[in-house]
Design a protein around this motif. Structure first.
Motif, PDB file in Angstrom:
ATOM      1  N   LYS A   1       9.693 -17.449  -3.183  1.00  0.00           N
ATOM      2  CA  LYS A   1       9.538 -16.062  -2.585  1.00  0.00           C
ATOM      3  C   LYS A   1       9.379 -16.179  -1.090  1.00  0.00           C
ATOM      4  N   LYS A   2       8.598 -16.976  -0.723  1.00  0.00           N
ATOM      5  CA  LYS A   2       8.504 -16.905   0.926  1.00  0.00           C
ATOM      6  C   LYS A   2       9.647 -17.514   1.480  1.00  0.00           C
ATOM      7  N   ILE A  40       6.047 -18.827  -6.010  1.00  0.00           N
ATOM      8  CA  ILE A  40       5.318 -17.863  -4.800  1.00  0.00           C
ATOM      9  C   ILE A  40       6.149 -18.560  -3.625  1.00  0.00           C
ATOM     10  N   GLU A  41       6.262 -20.041  -3.557  1.00  0.00           N
ATOM     11  CA  GLU A  41       6.935 -20.505  -2.582  1.00  0.00           C
ATOM     12  C   GLU A  41       8.241 -20.268  -2.339  1.00  0.00           C
ATOM     13  N   ASN A  67      -0.451 -11.635  -2.888  1.00  0.00           N
ATOM     14  CA  ASN A  67       0.287 -12.760  -3.732  1.00  0.00           C
ATOM     15  C   ASN A  67       0.357 -14.055  -2.995  1.00  0.00           C
ATOM     16  N   TYR A  68       0.683 -14.075  -1.656  1.00  0.00           N
ATOM     17  CA  TYR A  68       0.887 -15.332  -0.905  1.00  0.00           C
ATOM     18  C   TYR A  68      -0.602 -15.938  -0.856  1.00  0.00           C
ATOM     19  N   LYS A 116       1.759  -8.041  -1.221  1.00  0.00           N
ATOM     20  CA  LYS A 116       2.542  -9.154  -1.108  1.00  0.00           C
ATOM     21  C   LYS A 116       1.960 -10.171  -0.143  1.00  0.00           C
ATOM     22  N   ARG A 117       0.902  -9.771   0.636  1.00  0.00           N
ATOM     23  CA  ARG A 117      -0.081 -10.668   1.431  1.00  0.00           C
ATOM     24  C   ARG A 117      -1.027 -11.292   0.230  1.00  0.00           C
ATOM     25  N   LYS A 148      -1.470 -17.929  -3.734  1.00  0.00           N
ATOM     26  CA  LYS A 148      -0.811 -19.211  -4.029  1.00  0.00           C
ATOM     27  C   LYS A 148      -1.655 -20.184  -3.259  1.00  0.00           C
TER      28      LYS A 148
END
Length: 247
Positions: free
Chosen positions: A176-177, A173-174, A67-68, A64-65, A71
């Motif tokens: 998702k956050k 991705i945004e 993936n962010y 997850k980290r 971005k």
């Protein structure tokens, strides 16, 4: 050295934390539900199961980290492409930008540093992105690698295609956050609710120890407590599935 994100090795601090948490869980469950040294014999599989669960969580958080972080890399790549740089030069510029944002030990910085070194050895960029996608097994990176590889083979306007893909994946991705931030409170509520059964039993043992005494030291009590413990873990698993939203 390449990093395979579906594998994880504990460092000594994580092993120490794991051992302390595992001991606390076994001791707590035994005290609240069984109060017998024989219960530890049947808890022998617990360390292995807890290790697998802990390892899976570490892998999930690391991916997850990454993936962010990807971005931010896409955003930097997009800016460099809009400035007129080639994709290869954009990767070098992206690596320099990432050095200002993340520490040296961050996964995304290590990956782009590795790409920059491999490009010096004439390794194609699409091969490097496909390799990262295969090792990370993240959908967003896999999609970007597939689009970039197809654009390079077709000979189209690679800059425009990559820019559009980067914007789309960045938006995804945004989202998702934003979802993570929205359900963060619900996850905390789920954790608190999960701890309440233990708190209730502990409170009753401290305030009215004789009330639950019938459930300890006999077959009926062991079966009843084991059934309650099984229902609790089933409820905890269902709660985690509900609050874990995939985009």
């Amino acid at each position: 050295m390449k990093t395979y994100y579906d594998a994880y090795r504990f460092n000594w601090k994580e092993w120490l934390i794991f051992a302390m948490e595992c001991a606390a869980i076994c001791a707590g469950v035994n005290y609240l539900f069984y109060k017998s040294l024989w219960a530890f014999v049947f808890m022998a599989p617990v360390p292995y199961m807890f290790y697998k669960w802990k390892k899976r969580n570490y892998i999930r958080e690391r991916k997850k980290r990454l993936n962010y972080q990807f971005k931010d890399a896409l955003y930097s790549l997009n800016v460099a492409l809009q400035a007129g740089y080639s994709m290869e030069t954009s990767v070098v510029c992206c690596m320099q930008d990432l050095e200002k944002i993340y520490s040296k030990g961050s996964d995304i910085l290590k990956e782009f540093t590795y790409m920059e070194k491999q490009m010096r050895l004439s390794v194609s960029l699409d091969t490097l992105f496909q390799d990262l996608a295969a090792r990370s097994k993240l959908e967003d990176i896999e999609n970007f690698a597939a689009v970039f590889s197809a654009a390079k083979r077709s000979g189209g306007d690679m800059s425009r295609i990559v820019q559009k893909t980067a914007w789309m994946l960045t938006d995804k991705i945004e989202v998702k956050k934003e979802i993570e931030a929205t359900v963060a409170a619900k996850k905390m509520e789920q954790v608190i609710m999960s701890m309440m059964p233990f708190g209730i039993i502990l409170y009753m043992q401290l305030t009215s120890p004789g009330f639950l005494q019938i459930l300890y030291g006999n077959v009926f009590g062991v079966v009843t407590m084991s059934l309650c413990l099984g229902i609790y873990f089933l409820a905890y698993w269902m709660g985690r599935r509900i609050v874990d939203i995939e985009v």
